[in-house]
Design a protein around this motif. Structure first.
Motif, short mmCIF file in Angstrom:
data_model
loop_
_atom_site.label_atom_id
_atom_site.label_comp_id
_atom_site.label_asym_id
_atom_site.label_seq_id
_atom_site.Cartn_x
_atom_site.Cartn_y
_atom_site.Cartn_z
N ASP A 80 0.83 -1.21 0.00
CA ASP A 80 0.00 0.00 0.00
C ASP A 80 0.86 1.26 0.00
N MET A 81 1.95 1.24 0.77
CA MET A 81 2.82 2.42 0.85
C MET A 81 3.58 2.64 -0.46
N CYS A 82 4.00 1.57 -1.10
CA CYS A 82 4.66 1.71 -2.41
C CYS A 82 3.72 2.40 -3.40
N LYS A 83 2.48 1.98 -3.39
CA LYS A 83 1.47 2.60 -4.27
C LYS A 83 1.27 4.07 -3.90
N ALA A 84 1.24 4.36 -2.60
CA ALA A 84 1.04 5.74 -2.14
C ALA A 84 2.20 6.65 -2.55
N LEU A 85 3.43 6.12 -2.49
CA LEU A 85 4.59 6.90 -2.97
C LEU A 85 4.47 7.18 -4.46
N ARG A 86 4.12 6.16 -5.22
CA ARG A 86 3.98 6.33 -6.68
C ARG A 86 2.89 7.35 -7.03
N ASN A 87 1.79 7.32 -6.26
CA ASN A 87 0.66 8.23 -6.51
C ASN A 87 0.84 9.61 -5.91
N LYS A 88 1.96 9.81 -5.19
CA LYS A 88 2.25 11.07 -4.51
C LYS A 88 1.25 11.38 -3.39
N ASP A 89 0.63 10.33 -2.84
CA ASP A 89 -0.22 10.50 -1.66
C ASP A 89 0.62 10.79 -0.44
N ILE A 90 1.82 10.24 -0.40
CA ILE A 90 2.78 10.51 0.68
C ILE A 90 4.13 10.88 0.07
N ASP A 122 10.27 -2.52 -5.19
CA ASP A 122 9.42 -1.59 -5.94
C ASP A 122 10.23 -0.50 -6.64
N ILE A 123 11.36 -0.08 -6.06
CA ILE A 123 12.22 0.89 -6.76
C ILE A 123 12.77 0.27 -8.04
N ILE A 124 13.20 -0.98 -7.95
CA ILE A 124 13.70 -1.67 -9.14
C ILE A 124 12.59 -1.80 -10.19
N ASN A 125 11.36 -1.93 -9.72
CA ASN A 125 10.21 -2.04 -10.63
C ASN A 125 9.64 -0.69 -11.04
N GLY A 126 10.36 0.40 -10.73
CA GLY A 126 9.97 1.70 -11.27
C GLY A 126 9.47 2.74 -10.30
N ASN A 127 9.41 2.44 -9.00
CA ASN A 127 8.99 3.45 -8.03
C ASN A 127 10.04 4.56 -7.97
N PRO A 128 9.66 5.81 -8.25
CA PRO A 128 10.65 6.90 -8.30
C PRO A 128 10.99 7.43 -6.90
N SER A 129 11.57 6.57 -6.09
CA SER A 129 11.92 6.93 -4.71
C SER A 129 13.31 6.41 -4.40
N LYS A 130 13.85 6.86 -3.25
CA LYS A 130 15.16 6.38 -2.79
C LYS A 130 15.10 6.14 -1.28
N ILE A 131 15.92 5.23 -0.81
CA ILE A 131 16.12 5.01 0.62
C ILE A 131 17.09 6.08 1.12
N VAL A 132 16.73 6.77 2.21
CA VAL A 132 17.60 7.81 2.75
C VAL A 132 18.19 7.42 4.11
N GLN A 133 17.64 6.36 4.74
CA GLN A 133 18.14 5.97 6.06
C GLN A 133 17.56 4.63 6.46
N THR A 134 18.32 3.87 7.24
CA THR A 134 17.74 2.73 7.97
C THR A 134 16.97 3.30 9.15
N PHE A 135 15.79 2.71 9.45
CA PHE A 135 15.01 3.16 10.60
C PHE A 135 15.12 2.16 11.75
N VAL A 136 14.91 0.88 11.46
CA VAL A 136 15.10 -0.16 12.47
C VAL A 136 16.18 -1.11 11.97
N GLN A 137 17.27 -1.20 12.72
CA GLN A 137 18.43 -1.98 12.31
C GLN A 137 18.23 -3.48 12.50
N SER A 138 17.51 -3.85 13.54
CA SER A 138 17.33 -5.28 13.83
C SER A 138 16.39 -5.91 12.80
N PRO A 139 16.49 -7.23 12.61
CA PRO A 139 15.60 -7.90 11.66
C PRO A 139 14.18 -8.00 12.20
#
Length: 284
Positions: free
Chosen positions: A44-54, A67-84
């Motif tokens: 759902d969040m991948c779709k929201a990024l693509r649609n510019k909802d968030i 999803d980025i490899i599949n065309g989502n025009p976004s980038k990772i800027v930071q790890t948020f939770v390091q643990s698995p």
């Protein structure tokens, strides 16, 4: 005041965002940060990024990389939770399935294709040496509520979701957990739309500085275990176990980790190719 939209799952991992919002810390620096819950998870969040909802998503590492490899025009800027992430493998409480071997070839309930519940079903299958073509079947159930309905009425047979989030459903006799599957990498990252990064770098830096100050000291907040237990209807012992297992991060995800995730996804035929680090990540 600058309006910024951010999305994440309504789970205990994101309580730090709620606390900083409640304290008005973003408004103090002229940013109207609006939080949006995505109970459907990563897909759902991948779709929201693509649609510019968030503009920003706190999202599963493997899901946003896919999803980025599949065309989502976004980038990772930071790890948020390091643990698995520890994914519980659940069946309906009265299901005939008692073990991981029993669910081989049955139907996995997933929130949507490309979601964590979908991708981790592949990881679990590989871990148990299943045939990925014959032994994996899927039923889309949208979210945790849909999983309760789907497993109860038999449209899905098993369901992977973060084990502490689903623990109350196990305690209440809705689900039975037959095993765990741990993601072999840091679980949550912060991803941002490319156009937002390009025009709002200072605002993004300021938002990350606030959240990072809180996550650094999150475990030291007085009675944080009780706050989590009350807000997310958890047992205090479970919350304390979760706090002991969970480590936040304030750093950019490293290249080796990005390659590890991609190799796993590529081997499972989830992504069509492996791309360079800078295609997925940007350093602010």
């Amino acid at each position: 005041m600058k309006k910024v939209n951010i999305g994440g799952v309504p789970e205990h991992f994101n309580l730090a965002w709620y606390l900083t919002l409640k304290n008005g810390e973003y408004k103090d620096i002229g940013i109207n940060l609006r939080w949006h819950d995505y109970p459907g998870g990563t897909g759902d969040m991948c779709k929201a990024l693509r649609n510019k909802d968030i503009d920003i998503a706190v999202i599963l590492t493997e899901g946003i990389i896919t999803d980025i490899i599949n065309g989502n025009p976004s980038k990772i800027v930071q790890t948020f939770v390091q643990s698995p992430l520890i994914w519980g493998i659940h069946v309906a409480h009265d299901s005939e399935y008692k073990s991981i071997e029993d669910i081989k070839g049955t139907k996995a309930a997933i929130s949507r294709y490309g979601s964590g519940s979908h991708l981790m079903a592949y990881i679990n299958a590989e871990k148990n040496n299943w045939n990925l073509e014959k032994d994996l079947n899927f039923e889309v159930i949208k979210n945790l509520e849909g999983a309760v309905e789907g497993l109860t009425n038999g449209t899905g047979d098993y369901f992977l979701w973060e084990k502490f989030t689903t623990k109350p459903l196990v305690d209440n006799g809705v689900f039975r957990r037959i095993g765990n599957c741990t993601s072999p990498w840091p679980c949550f990252v912060i991803a941002v739309r490319n156009d937002f990064i390009g025009s709002n770098k200072d605002d993004l830096d300021a938002i990350l500085k606030i959240i990072n100050n809180t996550t650094r000291e999150f475990k030291d907040i007085p009675s944080i275990d009780k706050t989590i237990a009350n807000r997310y209807k958890q047992q205090i012992d479970d919350v304390q176990e979760w706090l002991n297992l969970t480590e936040w991060s304030q750093e950019l995800i490293d290249e080796n980790t990005i390659m590890t995730v991609q190799k796993e996804l590529y081997n499972l035929n989830i992504i069509p190719k492996i791309v360079g680090y800078n295609k997925l990540v940007t350093k602010l």
